[in-house]
Enzyme design. Structure first.
Site, short mmCIF file in Angstrom:
data_model
loop_
_atom_site.label_atom_id
_atom_site.label_comp_id
_atom_site.label_asym_id
_atom_site.label_seq_id
_atom_site.Cartn_x
_atom_site.Cartn_y
_atom_site.Cartn_z
N ASP A 232 0.88 -1.22 -0.08
CA ASP A 232 0.09 0.09 -0.08
C ASP A 232 0.83 1.07 -0.05
O ASP A 232 1.76 1.27 0.92
CB ASP A 232 -1.09 0.01 1.10
N ASP A 387 -13.71 -4.93 -1.54
CA ASP A 387 -13.41 -4.61 -0.08
C ASP A 387 -14.81 -5.06 0.43
O ASP A 387 -15.72 -3.98 0.61
CB ASP A 387 -13.03 -3.32 0.07
#
Length: 531
Positions: A232, A387
């Protein structure tokens, strides 16, 4: 001097970087005459069959390429370039190929297969070739939905085969003309060795290469389960680009953005440690930059200089207007990432909005980012990042969404749940479940699902098998399990308890709590196929 046939489609940077890494100079084809005059030509087939052939015709490259092949001047084709040798492909009906080989390239048909085939598989040699000097049976990287069958290839051309539901053609060679279905430039050290053999320009027939047929070791090849390192990436409060990790998607610790390292350096470390793929997720918008100055472009460019496994980039793959007022389509953005070294792009929030619109009508518009990118670059280039979070209900009738009976009841003893998709980094829930999203995106042309789980993120308690099996049963494209890994045993468990093709982790790798080598050792000892 090596000449690269770069016709403007997809990621050819990795091939160029691999050539340079091996110590050779490379130049691009500038005009049709360069194809005929090149000492050694590499034809990287990147994109869908139709887009490849149409671009070659647009630039006047088809006839000189055919002439070069008939003249037996050295050519190495990669991936779709092998398929282009045939008369046509089911991927793009009506689009003519080079017709060097008779017949059509066809889609994998076995219903139990995940298509595209994405990952590491073996090859069996059917005749000696100097290009495989030093090859010791390592797995190589494949990413494709269409293949040439044994029935379509003359024996004099057949070089290697691979098994994926059937035995298909993974390499052809006749004289100085060679083409591989796999990507040597994405196959780590083994692939670089094969590519290096081609660049050395040896035609020495005294080179001894033991084929599987000759040595009695010809056996069915097997796909490896992939271990993926995820980074990330965002800017911290000082403006530095860092790798971070969220706790339930919160990346701050005592007010500061967690800094777990620099993205390019970490990616190289994971490649050297044995990661099968590297995924970058851009979790900052970077909307203040003009497109050419997007920080993730440089990350990809620098990473691809020394990392020779597939790279995926996610975040920001949507329409936007940059700081100079220039408008970009999602296809424009994806194209810049591909040209900078990405092999696949990951679409998150935008995929939710697209799926919602698709479900209203059941009709494809051809205008969504998924459809446009898939059409030009192929389904294998499009990953959907999901997600979801659990929403508990007492019984299936309490919701219109796809539910499961869970072994982990809710706070009030609820025995059923559905998985609600979220956008904006998990901050906003949608009236859309994970199965609806995955199935819709597959129908629109996506080739892989990156399946996260908000409930599991940062817990180190293992993957959510119920979610993975729930989604896996609804799609025929590969699924990457994500969120919750806390030990090497969790990787073993997810491959034993689900049919996920890959498993991804971030924080435990960044913090060196669980080395990738430990994960690979545990998988090997448990009988899980790895590379």
């Amino acid at each position: 001097m090596i000449t690269l046939l770069d016709y403007g489609a997809g990621n050819v940077r990795s091939v160029r970087n691999a050539i340079r890494k091996l110590g050779y100079s490379v130049q691009d084809v500038q005009n049709p005459a360069d194809i005929l005059n090149a000492e050694r030509l590499i034809f990287p087939g990147v994109g869908s069959y139709g887009s490849v052939m149409n671009r070659l015709r647009r630039d006047g490259f088809v006839e000189p390429l055919i002439e070069r092949i008939h003249s037996d001047k050295p050519v190495l084709g990669i991936c779709v370039a092998l398929q282009a040798l045939f008369e046509g492909s089911e991927e793009s009906p009506g689009v003519a190929g080079l017709s060097i080989l008779k017949g059509q390239v066809r889609r994998f048909t076995e219903s139990s297969l995940s298509v595209p085939q994405i990952g590491w598989n073996g090859v069996n040699l059917h005749k000696p070739s100097p290009l495989f000097s030093g090859y010791n049976g390592e797995k190589l990287y494949f990413v494709h939905s269409y293949r040439a069958t044994l029935e379509e290839v003359d024996k004099e051309w057949l070089l290697t085969t691979t098994n994926y539901g059937e035995e298909f053609v993974s390499g052809v060679q006749k004289g100085n003309i060679t083409a591989f279905q796999f990507h040597p430039e994405k196959s780590g050290a083994a692939g670089l060795n094969i590519l290096g053999n081609y660049l050395q320009a040896t035609n020495d027939e005294s080179v001894t290469v033991i084929t599987g047929r000759e040595s009695g070791t010809h056996r069915e090849t097997r796909m490896a389960k992939r271990v993926i390192a995820c980074l990330d990436v965002r800017s911290n409060d000082n403006g530095d680009l860092v790798v971070t990790k969220g706790d339930q998607y919160d990346v701050r610790d005592r007010g500061e953005v967690r800094n777990l390292g620099k993205p390019v350096e970490l990616a190289r470390r994971y490649y050297e440690e044995g990661a099968d793929e590297i995924t970058f997720l851009n979790i900052t918008g970077f909307r203040d930059f003009p497109m050419e100055d997007q920080p993730m472009l440089e990350v990809l460019q620098r990473t691809s200089e020394n990392v020779f496994v597939p790279l995926t980039i996610g975040g920001g793959i949507r329409e936007f207007t940059d700081s100079n007022g220039r408008e970009y389509t999602s296809l424009d953005v994806a194209s810049e990432y591909f040209r900078s070294g990405a092999d696949k792009i990951s679409i998150g929030s935008d995929a939710c909005y697209t799926a919602e619109e698709y479900m209203k009508t059941g009709k494809k518009t051809g205008k969504s980012s998924i459809e446009q990118i898939s059409f030009v670059y192929g389904a294998q280039a499009v990953v959907i990042s999901v997600d979801p979070r659990r929403v508990y209900v007492n019984k299936p009738e309490d919701t219109d969404h796809n539910t499961i009976k869970t072994a982990f009841p809710g706070p009030d003893g609820e025995e059923y749940c559905w998985y609600q998709c979220t956008v904006k980094g998990g901050r906003e829930g949608r009236d859309l479940d994970a199965v609806q999203l995955a199935a819709s995106c597959e129908a629109l042309g996506a080739g892989e699902i990156l399946l996260n789980c908000i409930d599991k993120d940062g817990t180190n308690s293992g993957f959510d098998f119920e979610l993975i099996n729930h989604v896996k049963s609804a799609v025929t494209i590969p699924v990457i399990a994500s969120s919750g890994a806390g030990s090497a045993a969790h990787f073993v468990d997810v491959f034993k308890e689900t049919n996920a093709e890959a498993a991804l982790a971030a924080g435990i790798f960044h913090r060196k709590e669980v080395p990738i080598s430990e994960v690979k050792t545990a998988l090997r000892e448990s009988g899980v196929e790895i590379r």
